[in-house]
Design a protein around this motif. Structure first.
Motif, PDB file in Angstrom:
ATOM      1  N   HIS A 213      32.400  40.028  54.341  1.00  0.00           N
ATOM      2  CA  HIS A 213      33.523  40.657  54.169  1.00  0.00           C
ATOM      3  C   HIS A 213      33.948  40.997  52.100  1.00  0.00           C
ATOM      4  O   HIS A 213      32.282  40.847  51.535  1.00  0.00           O
ATOM      5  N   PHE A 214      34.230  42.728  52.290  1.00  0.00           N
ATOM      6  CA  PHE A 214      34.256  43.446  50.885  1.00  0.00           C
ATOM      7  C   PHE A 214      35.563  43.945  51.295  1.00  0.00           C
ATOM      8  O   PHE A 214      35.563  44.712  51.863  1.00  0.00           O
ATOM      9  N   PRO A 215      36.525  43.048  50.558  1.00  0.00           N
ATOM     10  CA  PRO A 215      37.750  43.427  50.063  1.00  0.00           C
ATOM     11  C   PRO A 215      38.047  45.303  49.769  1.00  0.00           C
ATOM     12  O   PRO A 215      37.242  45.309  49.057  1.00  0.00           O
ATOM     13  N   LEU A 216      38.706  45.427  50.513  1.00  0.00           N
ATOM     14  CA  LEU A 216      39.168  47.301  50.154  1.00  0.00           C
ATOM     15  C   LEU A 216      39.041  47.565  48.591  1.00  0.00           C
ATOM     16  O   LEU A 216      38.169  48.293  47.862  1.00  0.00           O
TER      17      LEU A 216
ATOM     18  N   PRO B 122      47.369  37.860  42.464  1.00  0.00           N
ATOM     19  CA  PRO B 122      46.352  35.999  42.142  1.00  0.00           C
ATOM     20  C   PRO B 122      46.390  36.000  43.897  1.00  0.00           C
ATOM     21  O   PRO B 122      45.121  35.425  44.652  1.00  0.00           O
ATOM     22  N   TRP B 123      47.335  36.093  44.237  1.00  0.00           N
ATOM     23  CA  TRP B 123      47.443  35.160  45.791  1.00  0.00           C
ATOM     24  C   TRP B 123      46.938  35.928  46.773  1.00  0.00           C
ATOM     25  O   TRP B 123      46.725  35.245  47.866  1.00  0.00           O
ATOM     26  N   ASN B 124      46.196  36.760  46.610  1.00  0.00           N
ATOM     27  CA  ASN B 124      45.940  37.924  47.706  1.00  0.00           C
ATOM     28  C   ASN B 124      44.079  37.664  47.176  1.00  0.00           C
ATOM     29  O   ASN B 124      42.854  38.179  47.549  1.00  0.00           O
ATOM     30  N   ASN B 125      43.556  36.911  46.399  1.00  0.00           N
ATOM     31  CA  ASN B 125      42.843  36.645  45.719  1.00  0.00           C
ATOM     32  C   ASN B 125      41.723  35.365  45.748  1.00  0.00           C
ATOM     33  O   ASN B 125      42.483  34.723  46.653  1.00  0.00           O
TER      34      ASN B 125
ATOM     35  N   ILE C  55      50.594  36.080  54.175  1.00  0.00           N
ATOM     36  CA  ILE C  55      51.495  36.842  54.756  1.00  0.00           C
ATOM     37  C   ILE C  55      50.333  38.307  54.869  1.00  0.00           C
ATOM     38  O   ILE C  55      50.084  38.440  53.393  1.00  0.00           O
ATOM     39  N   SER C  56      50.397  38.499  55.309  1.00  0.00           N
ATOM     40  CA  SER C  56      49.299  40.291  55.964  1.00  0.00           C
ATOM     41  C   SER C  56      49.208  41.034  54.418  1.00  0.00           C
ATOM     42  O   SER C  56      50.977  41.294  54.937  1.00  0.00           O
TER      43      SER C  56
ATOM     44  N   HIS D  79      41.180  38.717  50.640  1.00  0.00           N
ATOM     45  CA  HIS D  79      40.141  37.371  50.648  1.00  0.00           C
ATOM     46  C   HIS D  79      41.512  36.261  51.055  1.00  0.00           C
ATOM     47  O   HIS D  79      40.991  35.861  52.159  1.00  0.00           O
ATOM     48  N   ALA D  80      42.828  36.506  50.888  1.00  0.00           N
ATOM     49  CA  ALA D  80      43.331  35.633  51.698  1.00  0.00           C
ATOM     50  C   ALA D  80      43.490  35.826  52.925  1.00  0.00           C
ATOM     51  O   ALA D  80      43.933  34.465  53.482  1.00  0.00           O
TER      52      ALA D  80
END
Length: 186
Positions: free
Chosen positions: A49-52, A183-186, A125-126, A36-37
């Protein structure tokens, strides 16, 4: 009992994908499997968008049916570099009627070819850079603690090194999957 027709997973070069995407009659169905991020930071217009880490065959199939997607048309899988797209194809292959096509080099390769991406408000950041930062930090920490406190801490550096070797050999990164759920990637 008949086994389902499992279509082969194929790949397409970034330049071929760009040509198809930019054609006037383009109706490509593209699934972006980044976090998501990462999507909030930048995205390719028209992608679902469907996060892995949350990828679910049933939800993806439902999405394709709701959007009147012809099952004879391929579904293109996109991530930052192509690695997660390949993993996504493995996860859903056989559960979908569509042929799955991995965009080689992912969004990074498309950007190098000059394809337009939508910049978002996120400054994420990726995931691949997060893994490099975390692994490097743990190696340095293990060396510092091993030198300053107890040589047993060198084991931390060895553990991270072994994990990186395992990730390279198996093309599966446990640290990346853990970081993707932070959490920072959601």
């Amino acid at each position: 009992m008949n086994s389902p027709d499992i279509r082969a997973v194929s790949s397409i070069s970034a330049s071929e994908f760009k040509q198809q995407k930019q054609s006037p009659d383009s109706q490509l169905r593209v699934i972006d499997v980044r976090t998501h991020a990462e999507i909030e930071s930048e995205s390719l217009a028209g992608c679902a968008h469907f996060p892995l880490q949350d990828l679910n065959s049933a939800a993806l199939q439902s999405y394709l049916q709701q959007h009147s997607h012809d099952s004879s048309q391929p579904v293109y899988l996109l991530c930052a570099s192509g690695q997660r797209a390949a993993r996504a194809a493995e996860q859903v292959q056989g559960d979908l009627d569509n042929q799955l096509v991995i965009v080689e080099g992912g969004l990074n390769a498309l950007k190098q070819l000059g394809i337009e991406v939508t910049k978002g408000s996120g400054t994420m950041i990726s995931l691949e850079r997060q893994v490099r930062i975390a692994a490097g930090s743990l190696v340095v920490l293990g060396i510092v603690l091993g030198t300053a406190i107890n040589p047993g801490f060198y084991g931390l550096s060895a553990f991270v090194g072994a994990g990186l070797v395992f990730a390279g050999v198996t093309d599966s990164c446990g640290m990346g999957m853990i970081l993707a759920r932070m959490p920072w990637n959601n």
